[in-house]
Design an enzyme around this catalytic site. Structure first.
Site, PDB file in Angstrom:
ATOM      1  N   THR A 185      40.543  51.912  37.606  1.00 48.69           N
ATOM      2  CA  THR A 185      40.350  51.000  36.479  1.00 48.69           C
ATOM      3  C   THR A 185      40.717  51.644  35.143  1.00 48.69           C
ATOM      4  O   THR A 185      40.867  50.941  34.140  1.00 48.69           O
ATOM      5  CB  THR A 185      38.896  50.501  36.423  1.00 48.69           C
ATOM      6  OG1 THR A 185      38.010  51.617  36.339  1.00 48.69           O
ATOM      7  CG2 THR A 185      38.552  49.677  37.651  1.00 48.69           C
TER       8      THR A 185
ATOM      9  N   HIS B 141      44.273  50.497  33.207  1.00 47.03           N
ATOM     10  CA  HIS B 141      44.525  49.392  32.276  1.00 47.03           C
ATOM     11  C   HIS B 141      44.459  49.827  30.815  1.00 47.03           C
ATOM     12  O   HIS B 141      45.438  49.629  30.070  1.00 47.03           O
ATOM     13  CB  HIS B 141      43.572  48.238  32.572  1.00 47.03           C
ATOM     14  CG  HIS B 141      43.658  47.773  33.998  1.00 47.03           C
ATOM     15  ND1 HIS B 141      44.778  47.148  34.499  1.00 47.03           N
ATOM     16  CD2 HIS B 141      42.784  47.871  35.027  1.00 47.03           C
ATOM     17  CE1 HIS B 141      44.597  46.871  35.780  1.00 47.03           C
ATOM     18  NE2 HIS B 141      43.395  47.298  36.129  1.00 47.03           N
TER      19      HIS B 141
END
Length: 331
Positions: free
Chosen positions: A39, A42
């Site tokens: 994650t 991003h």
């Protein structure tokens, strides 16, 4: 202290910033291990962020103000869900459902730094025989995979397929294998498939783009299909492929961060399939993971690269290359 910042468009900086100070029940951790998560991609590649990133953290408590239970010198893993600790979800251990949820690395400064300010309630105590690195894995990548596999209620000998040999899929395969399931692993990344071969020795290793992949899975299961398909890459194509090879009354498990999923209801009805999702571990499962690690679960084999914080640029270049498993910053 040194800390990493995401500048956006794949660029980072390692900066000297002011060290935090303890306040009330917020304690200071000297970070001993902090893992790069999928994650993180991003904010790294997109617009960057002001907060120091990093939410897979373990370390030592080095400063306190007015704690209830934390003491200087305690070894801890950091639960990355900062919550009210009083609602029904928090009391059940499902911190990630709390309406007041905040996350280090996003809402608070995170663990890609030498020191971390964190509420003492987020400190999960590590026994001496569990390394800081394992502690950092437990609070995210291992915890996510463990709960996802646990919810499948596997029996020894069950045949399962895991889409994704990245860190989440790797740990899911480790847990499933440890529970005596028969495992197939699918991934398009040769490096990660080789990791699976080396550490898990799955019965079947496939590239999901192989036109005969589904046929090979059905042959492996003697035409029955797999008991559970674990989708660990956030791919709708992977989920659809899994649905074709799951046996009657089997399960599709969506583990970790995923994207959109459109399902033909007839596919579900035809075989009476179930779909479930798993987001992260419940706090009461922390000790269950410790017990499995003590019995020999090889969770730390997912770590392929370790870097000091000053080499963060090299670490993130390696992360973006995908020629790696889990990458950890450590002292």
């Amino acid at each position: 202290m040194l800390a990493v910042h995401f500048l956006g468009k794949g660029k980072i900086s390692v900066d000297e910033v002011e060290k935090p100070v303890p306040s009330g029940k917020n304690v200071i951790i000297r970070v001993k291990a902090s893992g790069i998560c999928g994650t993180d991609r991003h904010p790294l590649l997109e617009e960057g962020q002001k907060m120091i990133p990093g939410h897979e953290i373990a370390g030592e408590i080095v400063e306190v103000d007015s704690p209830s239970r934390a003491r200087i010198g305690d070894r801890v893993a950091i639960n990355c869900h900062i919550t009210c600790r009083a609602c029904e979800h928090c009391l059940r251990g499902d911190l990630y459902f709390c309406d007041q949820l905040e996350v280090p690395g996003y809402d608070w400064n995170g663990g890609f730094a030498e020191y971390l300010l964190i509420p003492e309630d987020n400190c999960m105590f590590l026994p001496e025989d569990i390394s800081y690195e394992l502690g950092a894995l437990m609070v995210d990548v291992l915890g996510t995979a463990y709960r996802g596999v646990k919810l499948a209620h596997l029996l020894p000998g069950d045949q399962v397929a895991i889409w994704g040999a990245g860190p989440i899929g790797f740990e899911a395969a480790a847990v499933a294998t440890f529970l005596d399931a028969r495992v197939a692993v699918l991934d398009m990344n040769p490096y990660r498939l080789e990791m699976a071969r080396k550490y898990h020795q799955p019965e079947l290793v496939l590239d999901p783009t192989d036109p005969d992949a589904e046929k090979k899975i059905m042959e492996w299961t003697k035409g029955r299909g797999v008991a559970v398909g674990f989708e660990c890459v956030g791919s709708e194509k992977a989920a659809h492929q899994a649905l074709w090879v799951i046996k009657k009354r089997g399960k599709l498990a969506i583990i970790g961060v995923s994207h959109s999923l459109t399902v033909d209801p007839w596919k579900m009805i035809e075989k009476e399939l179930s779909i479930y999702a798993s987001r992260n571990f419940n706090t009461y499962e922390f000790n269950e993971m410790i017990a499995l690690l003590r019995k020999g679960l090889w969770a730390d084999n997912v770590v392929t690269h370790r870097y000091p914080l000053v080499e963060a640029e090299t670490a993130f270049d390696k992360f973006l290359s995908a020629e790696c498993g889990k990458i950890v910053f450590s002292e």
